[in-house]
Design a protein around this motif. Structure first.
Motif, PDB file in Angstrom:
ATOM      1  N   ASN A 102       0.746  -1.032   0.067  1.00  0.00           N
ATOM      2  CA  ASN A 102       0.230   0.140   0.113  1.00  0.00           C
ATOM      3  C   ASN A 102       0.955   1.238  -0.021  1.00  0.00           C
ATOM      4  O   ASN A 102       0.326   2.135  -0.587  1.00  0.00           O
ATOM      5  N   ARG A 105       1.611   3.175  -3.313  1.00  0.00           N
ATOM      6  CA  ARG A 105       0.606   3.748  -4.065  1.00  0.00           C
ATOM      7  C   ARG A 105       0.956   5.318  -3.962  1.00  0.00           C
ATOM      8  O   ARG A 105       0.533   6.038  -4.949  1.00  0.00           O
ATOM      9  N   SER A 106       1.565   5.802  -2.977  1.00  0.00           N
ATOM     10  CA  SER A 106       1.925   7.351  -3.154  1.00  0.00           C
ATOM     11  C   SER A 106       3.298   7.601  -3.968  1.00  0.00           C
ATOM     12  O   SER A 106       3.479   8.794  -4.076  1.00  0.00           O
ATOM     13  N   LYS A 108       5.861   7.830  -7.271  1.00  0.00           N
ATOM     14  CA  LYS A 108       5.395   8.229  -8.733  1.00  0.00           C
ATOM     15  C   LYS A 108       5.632   7.127  -9.743  1.00  0.00           C
ATOM     16  O   LYS A 108       5.285   7.173 -10.658  1.00  0.00           O
ATOM     17  N   GLU A 110       5.166   4.391 -12.244  1.00  0.00           N
ATOM     18  CA  GLU A 110       3.965   3.707 -12.818  1.00  0.00           C
ATOM     19  C   GLU A 110       3.859   2.436 -12.405  1.00  0.00           C
ATOM     20  O   GLU A 110       2.826   1.800 -12.393  1.00  0.00           O
ATOM     21  N   SER A 112       4.767   0.685  -9.778  1.00  0.00           N
ATOM     22  CA  SER A 112       4.010   0.431  -8.455  1.00  0.00           C
ATOM     23  C   SER A 112       2.761   0.594  -8.539  1.00  0.00           C
ATOM     24  O   SER A 112       2.079  -0.133  -7.863  1.00  0.00           O
ATOM     25  N   LYS A 113       2.333   1.785  -9.037  1.00  0.00           N
ATOM     26  CA  LYS A 113       0.885   2.352  -9.051  1.00  0.00           C
ATOM     27  C   LYS A 113       0.227   1.046  -9.770  1.00  0.00           C
ATOM     28  O   LYS A 113      -1.045   0.926  -9.284  1.00  0.00           O
ATOM     29  N   LYS A 114       0.289   0.691 -10.877  1.00  0.00           N
ATOM     30  CA  LYS A 114      -0.263  -0.336 -11.572  1.00  0.00           C
ATOM     31  C   LYS A 114      -0.501  -1.454 -10.979  1.00  0.00           C
ATOM     32  O   LYS A 114      -1.518  -2.080 -11.088  1.00  0.00           O
ATOM     33  N   THR A 116      -0.316  -2.070  -7.684  1.00  0.00           N
ATOM     34  CA  THR A 116      -1.287  -1.924  -6.630  1.00  0.00           C
ATOM     35  C   THR A 116      -2.647  -1.743  -7.024  1.00  0.00           C
ATOM     36  O   THR A 116      -3.690  -2.322  -6.331  1.00  0.00           O
ATOM     37  N   GLU A 117      -2.893  -1.020  -8.068  1.00  0.00           N
ATOM     38  CA  GLU A 117      -4.312  -0.890  -8.469  1.00  0.00           C
ATOM     39  C   GLU A 117      -4.856  -2.057  -8.955  1.00  0.00           C
ATOM     40  O   GLU A 117      -6.259  -2.080  -8.635  1.00  0.00           O
TER      41      GLU A 117
END
Length: 389
Positions: A102, A105-106, A108, A110, A112-114, A116-117
């Motif tokens: 989690n 998520r914070s 930058k 891409e 990591s974001k994808k 976790t999404e």
């Protein structure tokens, strides 16, 4: 916790995984086989992914994966130096365990974001090496928190080492094939005055096209990288063409043009003999290489050679290489010509899309003009024929 207890006692026959791996034809299938094997013991592991490192550009890029459901980051690439955590893993040569993703998520990133999404909550990242050479990373992901317990990590570490071996073998086979064929290609380059920089640019231009086509055409990361690897070998058959024809600056006669056309057939035959004798490549990889060599002079409207096939009957890898090769030939200096400006070469591609070229390949190529010009600048002409990549 219950999941760990439930599957800890399960017994899996190691010989079965080795047998299944042997029966798979490419790396993606092997990775899928490994994921299925892991899930027999740890059913909460949902994804394995491999990212390869290109030291010439500092780019880390997705290579292949096995994922339950949607692949979260197809055709992703970034500079390794821009990721502090991955750089530390590489430099320390130690794996990283995250049992709660989690906080990523914070960031930058891409990547990591994808990840976790799509609901992945735990990860285990292992660096790959061949001796002192850094090759990339193996990523394991789970959709539950605290998945990476000691017994799980122990099992995944063994699988990661096996994947490392598979990657080393795959790259070694490809490198050996590439070295052998490039040795021939180098001789051809000495004779027809093309440079090693031309081969590098064609490789990078081809990857731009393949990468931009990937989503709508359903191309895998592995396929895109094979295009990148094999596109520079498109003209190896020129070694079989007589000097008087290959090095002629004036217009070829009809008879000479027929002789020049034979380089596609001769090149494919060379690869077939190499594969039959050494079996260095997987069947899929070998087919891609042969298609590039044999069909990169075919035209969308059926007026090309050697078979005068048209449209989608021309293998995609050949259509991609054709656009990359012609564009670079136009924008490169040769003894017999000055380089065309980029705008003029682009106008030519646009004029010939739908006749000489696959229109979609042209359009996908031109989506990245800044990257095209960066490649031209980075790998500029040295005017020394025969330099290999």
């Amino acid at each position: 916790m219950g999941l760990h207890k439930l599957h800890k006692q399960q017994v899996v026959d190691p010989s079965s995984i080795l047998s299944n791996l042997h029966n798979q034809s490419n790396l993606t299938e092997k990775l899928q086989c490994l994921l299925e094997f892991i899930k027999q013991r740890h059913c909460f592991i949902n994804r394995i992914a491999v990212a390869r490192y290109d030291e010439t550009t500092d780019i880390i890029k997705t290579y292949t994966h096995a994922t339950e459901g949607k692949n979260p980051i197809p055709l992703y690439q970034t500079r390794l130096s821009e990721s502090k955590s991955l750089t530390e893993i590489m430099e320390q040569r130690k794996p990283r365990i995250l049992n709660n993703m989690n906080p990523l998520r914070s960031l930058k990133s891409e990547h990591s974001k994808k990840v976790t999404e799509l609901g992945f909550q735990s990860s285990y990242t292992v660096p790959m090496f061949q001796g002192d050479q850094f090759l990339g990373f193996v990523f394991f992901n789970s959709s539950i928190f605290n998945a990476m317990k000691q017994n799980v990590v122990t099992d995944l570490t063994v699988i990661a080492h096996l994947i490392n071996v598979l990657i080393v073998n795959e790259l070694s086979f490809i490198k050996t094939t590439k070295c052998l064929t490039q040795s021939v290609a180098t001789l051809a380059n000495y004779r027809d005055l093309e440079t090693g920089q031309h081969l590098i640019r064609v490789s990078h231009f081809s990857r731009i096209i393949a990468r931009n086509l990937a989503k709508e055409a359903g191309l895998s990361d592995e396929y895109v990288e094979l295009i990148f690897t094999f596109a520079p070998l498109h003209d190896i058959g020129k070694i079989a063409v007589a000097d008087a024809v290959l090095c002629k600056c004036g217009k070829l006669t009809d008879e000479e043009f027929i002789m020049m056309q034979s380089h596609t057939t001769q090149g494919r035959e060379m690869i077939e003999k190499l594969q039959n004798n050494l079996e260095l490549l997987s069947p899929q990889s070998c087919e891609i290489l042969k298609n590039i060599i044999y069909s990169h002079h075919e035209k969308w409207d059926g007026t090309g050679y050697p078979d005068k096939i048209s449209g989608d009957a021309i293998p995609l890898e050949a259509r991609i290489t054709s656009v990359a090769d012609v564009f670079d030939a136009l924008t490169s200096k040769r003894i017999y010509k000055d380089p065309w400006p980029v705008d003029k070469a682009i106008d030519y591609l646009m004029e010939k899309r739908g006749s000489q070229f696959d229109a979609n390949c042209v359009l996908k190529f031109l989506e990245n003009r800044d990257e095209i010009e960066s490649i031209i600048d980075k790998f500029h002409e040295t005017y020394e024929p025969g330099i290999t990549i």
